[in-house]
Write an enzyme that holds these catalytic residues in place. Structure first.
Site, short mmCIF file in Angstrom:
data_model
loop_
_atom_site.label_atom_id
_atom_site.label_comp_id
_atom_site.label_asym_id
_atom_site.label_seq_id
_atom_site.Cartn_x
_atom_site.Cartn_y
_atom_site.Cartn_z
N SER A 69 29.58 47.00 17.54
CA SER A 69 30.69 47.69 16.91
C SER A 69 31.89 47.76 17.86
O SER A 69 32.93 47.17 17.62
CB SER A 69 30.27 49.10 16.48
OG SER A 69 31.37 49.83 15.98
N SER B 80 32.42 41.32 18.93
CA SER B 80 32.18 42.18 17.77
C SER B 80 31.34 41.48 16.71
O SER B 80 31.55 40.31 16.39
CB SER B 80 33.51 42.60 17.14
OG SER B 80 34.18 43.51 17.95
N HIS C 128 34.55 45.81 10.81
CA HIS C 128 35.96 45.74 11.21
C HIS C 128 36.44 44.30 11.39
O HIS C 128 37.63 44.07 11.60
CB HIS C 128 36.20 46.55 12.49
CG HIS C 128 35.62 45.97 13.74
ND1 HIS C 128 34.40 46.35 14.25
CD2 HIS C 128 36.10 45.03 14.61
CE1 HIS C 128 34.16 45.68 15.37
NE2 HIS C 128 35.18 44.87 15.60
N GLY D 219 35.93 39.93 20.63
CA GLY D 219 35.35 38.65 20.22
C GLY D 219 33.84 38.72 20.14
O GLY D 219 33.20 37.94 19.43
#
Length: 213
Positions: free
Chosen positions: A182, A167, A58, A165
């Protein structure tokens, strides 16, 4: 009187300095947990692999350019999958070298020596560019999580916190790579639940080789 600061250099040595045509450039390295930027957005490096690093899907789309923690050009997304999965890998340029290590933001790094999967109940720690080093336990595996963008399956559930951040950042059990962040619920002030995408899924999907110490 003014003097030169290069100790031990004689006048004869100085006259032998030559100007060359090459244009040297600065080189950088990166570790798991370091920040990288996608335009105005920020995510975290997962693990170094041959040619770049793995991270969350993502965070970016194939072809999207990224810059490193120092905002220097770093490379671009080579592949990405989200939703369904939440993984990607970034192909870095020649200025960057990946280290087989995770940044703990506590002055020492954790060496990455493999990717043996830890069982439910095992202690795990994660690194991220927002909240640094956080630890907890594996609560469940093969979880399906419904995000606004759609469902992501095959995730591992933990009770370690994370925030935006973080992620894409790495999870380790000892010196074994486990996955990349995730998403989740909560925060690191009040606690929360965080899910990670198992790293072996990413390596298998893209035919990548984990960089190990």
């Amino acid at each position: 009187a003014a003097r030169a600061f290069a100790a031990g250099v004689r006048d004869a040595d100085a006259r032998q300095v030559r100007v060359v045509d090459e244009r040297p450039s600065t080189f950088y390295d990166f570790s798991g947990g370091d920040a990288y930027y996608i335009g105005n957005g920020r995510c975290s490096v997962g693990f170094a692999v041959a040619g770049g690093f793995v991270t969350a899907g993502h965070c970016g789309r194939p072809g999207q350019a990224v810059s490193g923690r120092n905002r220097a050009a770093m490379g671009s997304f080579a592949a990405s999958s989200f939703p369904g999965d939440d993984y990607a890998w970034v192909r870095t340029n020649a200025d960057w070298t990946g280290k087989p290590a995770v940044n703990t933001y506590q002055g020492a790094a954790v060496a990455v020596r493999g990717s043996s999967e830890a069982p439910i109940g095992a202690a795990v720690c994660r690194s991220g560019s927002t909240t640094g080093w956080r630890c907890g336990y594996i609560l469940a595996k093969n979880q399906a999580v419904r995000y606004v963008e759609g469902v992501v399956s095959g995730l591992t559930r933990t009770d370690a916190c994370a925030e935006p951040g973080d992620s894409g950042g790495p999870w380790v059990a000892g010196n074994q790579a486990q996955g990349v962040t995730s998403g989740g619920a909560g925060n690191c002030t009040f606690g929360g639940v965080t899910f990670f995408q198992p790293v072996d899924d990413i390596l298998s999907a893209y035919g990548l080789r984990l960089t190990t110490a």
